[in-house]
Design an enzyme around this catalytic site. Structure first.
Site, PDB file in Angstrom:
ATOM      1  N   TYR A   1      24.913  63.972  -8.355  1.00 45.32           N
ATOM      2  CA  TYR A   1      24.714  63.556  -9.744  1.00 45.32           C
ATOM      3  C   TYR A   1      23.254  63.156  -9.981  1.00 45.32           C
ATOM      4  O   TYR A   1      22.695  62.354  -9.229  1.00 45.32           O
ATOM      5  CB  TYR A   1      25.643  62.367 -10.070  1.00 45.32           C
ATOM      6  CG  TYR A   1      25.389  61.796 -11.429  1.00 45.32           C
ATOM      7  CD1 TYR A   1      25.905  62.418 -12.555  1.00 45.32           C
ATOM      8  CD2 TYR A   1      24.616  60.660 -11.595  1.00 45.32           C
ATOM      9  CE1 TYR A   1      25.661  61.923 -13.823  1.00 45.32           C
ATOM     10  CE2 TYR A   1      24.360  60.142 -12.860  1.00 45.32           C
ATOM     11  CZ  TYR A   1      24.885  60.779 -13.967  1.00 45.32           C
ATOM     12  OH  TYR A   1      24.631  60.288 -15.211  1.00 45.32           O
TER      13      TYR A   1
ATOM     14  N   LYS B   1      28.036  61.170 -27.101  1.00 48.24           N
ATOM     15  CA  LYS B   1      28.692  59.864 -27.169  1.00 48.24           C
ATOM     16  C   LYS B   1      28.825  59.340 -28.592  1.00 48.24           C
ATOM     17  O   LYS B   1      29.672  58.492 -28.859  1.00 48.24           O
ATOM     18  CB  LYS B   1      27.948  58.849 -26.308  1.00 48.24           C
ATOM     19  CG  LYS B   1      27.759  59.289 -24.881  1.00 48.24           C
ATOM     20  CD  LYS B   1      29.054  59.608 -24.178  1.00 48.24           C
ATOM     21  CE  LYS B   1      28.784  60.166 -22.802  1.00 48.24           C
ATOM     22  NZ  LYS B   1      29.965  60.507 -22.050  1.00 48.24           N
TER      23      LYS B   1
ATOM     24  N   TYR C   1      22.891  66.723 -17.372  1.00 47.86           N
ATOM     25  CA  TYR C   1      24.158  67.318 -17.833  1.00 47.86           C
ATOM     26  C   TYR C   1      23.970  68.750 -18.334  1.00 47.86           C
ATOM     27  O   TYR C   1      24.468  69.699 -17.743  1.00 47.86           O
ATOM     28  CB  TYR C   1      24.773  66.458 -18.950  1.00 47.86           C
ATOM     29  CG  TYR C   1      25.185  65.093 -18.475  1.00 47.86           C
ATOM     30  CD1 TYR C   1      26.469  64.876 -17.988  1.00 47.86           C
ATOM     31  CD2 TYR C   1      24.307  64.010 -18.497  1.00 47.86           C
ATOM     32  CE1 TYR C   1      26.859  63.625 -17.542  1.00 47.86           C
ATOM     33  CE2 TYR C   1      24.687  62.755 -18.058  1.00 47.86           C
ATOM     34  CZ  TYR C   1      25.962  62.569 -17.581  1.00 47.86           C
ATOM     35  OH  TYR C   1      26.352  61.335 -17.129  1.00 47.86           O
TER      36      TYR C   1
HETATM   37  C1  LIG Z   1      24.257  64.310 -22.169  1.00 49.00           C
HETATM   38  C2  LIG Z   1      25.658  64.245 -21.687  1.00 49.00           C
HETATM   39  N1  LIG Z   1      26.360  65.379 -21.609  1.00 49.00           N
HETATM   40  C3  LIG Z   1      27.634  65.390 -21.167  1.00 49.00           C
HETATM   41  C4  LIG Z   1      28.247  64.225 -20.744  1.00 49.00           C
HETATM   42  C5  LIG Z   1      29.618  64.339 -20.201  1.00 49.00           C
HETATM   43  O1  LIG Z   1      30.587  63.945 -21.129  1.00 49.00           O
HETATM   44  P1  LIG Z   1      31.920  63.278 -20.593  1.00 49.00           P
HETATM   45  O2  LIG Z   1      31.514  61.945 -20.018  1.00 49.00           O
HETATM   46  O3  LIG Z   1      32.759  63.146 -21.796  1.00 49.00           O
HETATM   47  O4  LIG Z   1      32.484  64.173 -19.555  1.00 49.00           O
HETATM   48  C6  LIG Z   1      27.536  63.007 -20.814  1.00 49.00           C
HETATM   49  C7  LIG Z   1      28.110  61.724 -20.377  1.00 49.00           C
HETATM   50  O5  LIG Z   1      28.723  61.537 -19.369  1.00 49.00           O
HETATM   51  C8  LIG Z   1      26.213  63.018 -21.294  1.00 49.00           C
HETATM   52  O6  LIG Z   1      25.489  61.898 -21.376  1.00 49.00           O
END
Ligand SMILES: Cc1ncc(COP(=O)(O)O)c(C=O)c1O
Length: 325
Positions: free
Chosen positions: A259, A48, A285
């Site tokens: 999730y 982010k 993630y």
């Molecule tokens: C640690 C992490 N990885 C990946 C993502 C995914 O990125 P995006 O929201 O751009 O798909 C996020 C946030 O959603 C995240 O916090």
């Protein structure tokens, strides 16, 4: 390329691109490189920070003094937005989805340390939360404040510019290392990271396949979202390429029970990475996406001997909530 968009200087860039040889040889006949976006800084790092450079640059240029955003109780995006607001002397308000947990740990602990105004809305619908943020912003405006809303995950076309830039950064590093990148793999949560990478690949004319691994919604939802964000993002850069949902590669078979629900495959991927490379992945993630990458390698998805860059998008603070024993 990005000169029309004011940026806030928030991230430590470039982040390293490193070959993870021991891990690669454990999982198959491909070369995995890790883009260390867990090292972007900003209250413990993550993807982010790159989006926030553009989003907070915009907020600053509009005179904002208060930043509102949303996410789940363990949102990395919310934590990093709160940190970005503090760096720029603004007040963070985090409107989080779900019930207030009895114990505040992981990202929530950091939100408290950052002094964010954390509010919970017990709903399953981010639409409702975005409405609520709009109302809070109107109330603030009526009191003379200057609020700025960052939508879920910072996944707007403007935020995605951060990953157009990241794509170019990876290509420069690959050139310096004398390698060709065949694939870039990323965890998909709201799609902005994937969209920015696609636009970067398109604008630089590189034949790099961008592979997303969903940690949340089914693939059709993300294909639509990513195509829309990528099309609008490339317009910001004066390009009228239309990205089509059917061209977006997202795997949704690794979400498991849902999730943020950590499964055995995720724990195994995190453990293998820690024990072969000393690198710590996150539970929501990157650990889940890595379990997907391992499975795709086993299934022969990637060409033998190819070079795959996995983006470590951060998220490690959530370990101290999700994996607490
Ligand atoms: C640690 C992490 N990885 C990946 C993502 C995914 O990125 P995006 O929201 O751009 O798909 C996020 C946030 O959603 C995240 O916090």
């Amino acid at each position: 390329m990005f000169e029309n968009y004011p940026k806030a200087n928030l991230a430590f860039l470039p982040t390293p691109l490193e070959k993870i040889e021991r891990f690669s040889s454990e999982v198959g006949d491909i070369n995995i490189y890790m883009k260390r976006d867990d090292n972007t800084g900003l209250a413990m790092g993550g993807n982010k920070a790159r989006k926030l450079e553009f989003l907070m640059g915009d907020a600053k240029s509009k005179g904002a003094d208060t930043i509102l955003t949303t996410g789940g109780p363990q949102s990395n995006h919310a934590r990093m937005t709160a940190a970005a607001a503090r760096r720029l002397g603004m007040e963070p308000i985090l409107v989080l989805k779900g019930r207030e947990p009895a114990v505040r740990q992981g990202n929530l602990l950091l939100d408290d340390l950052l002094g964010a105004d954390v509010r919970f809305v017990d709903t399953k619908d981010y639409g409702e939360i975005h409405g609520k943020m709009g109302k809070i912003a109107s109330q603030l405006e009526s009191r003379g404040r200057k609020p700025y809303i960052i939508p879920l995950g910072g996944s707007t076309p403007l935020g995605a510019l951060g990953y157009v830039e990241a794509f170019l950064e990876i290509m420069n590093q690959a050139d310096e290392m004398g390698i060709n990148v065949d694939y870039i793999v990323n965890a998909v949560g709201s799609g902005g990271t994937h969209a920015g990478l696609l636009v970067g690949a398109y604008l630089s004319g590189k034949d790099v396949e961008i592979v997303g691994i969903s940690v949340d919604a089914e693939k059709g939802v993300f294909q639509n979202d990513i195509a829309r964000i990528a099309t609008e993002c490339s317009r910001l850069l004066n390009n009228d390429r239309e990205f089509k949902p059917e061209d977006i590669i997202v795997f949704d078979e690794y979400v498991g029970e849902g999730y943020g629900i950590v499964n055995n495959e995720t724990v195994e991927a995190i453990t293998l990475m820690a024990r072969t490379e000393g690198i710590i992945l996150g539970p929501v993630y990157t650990g889940k996406a890595m379990s997907g990458l391992i499975d795709l390698i086993k299934k022969g998805y990637f060409k033998q001997g190819s070079n795959v860059v996995f983006i470590h998008t951060g998220g490690t603070p959530a370990l101290f909530d999700k994996l607490v024993k």
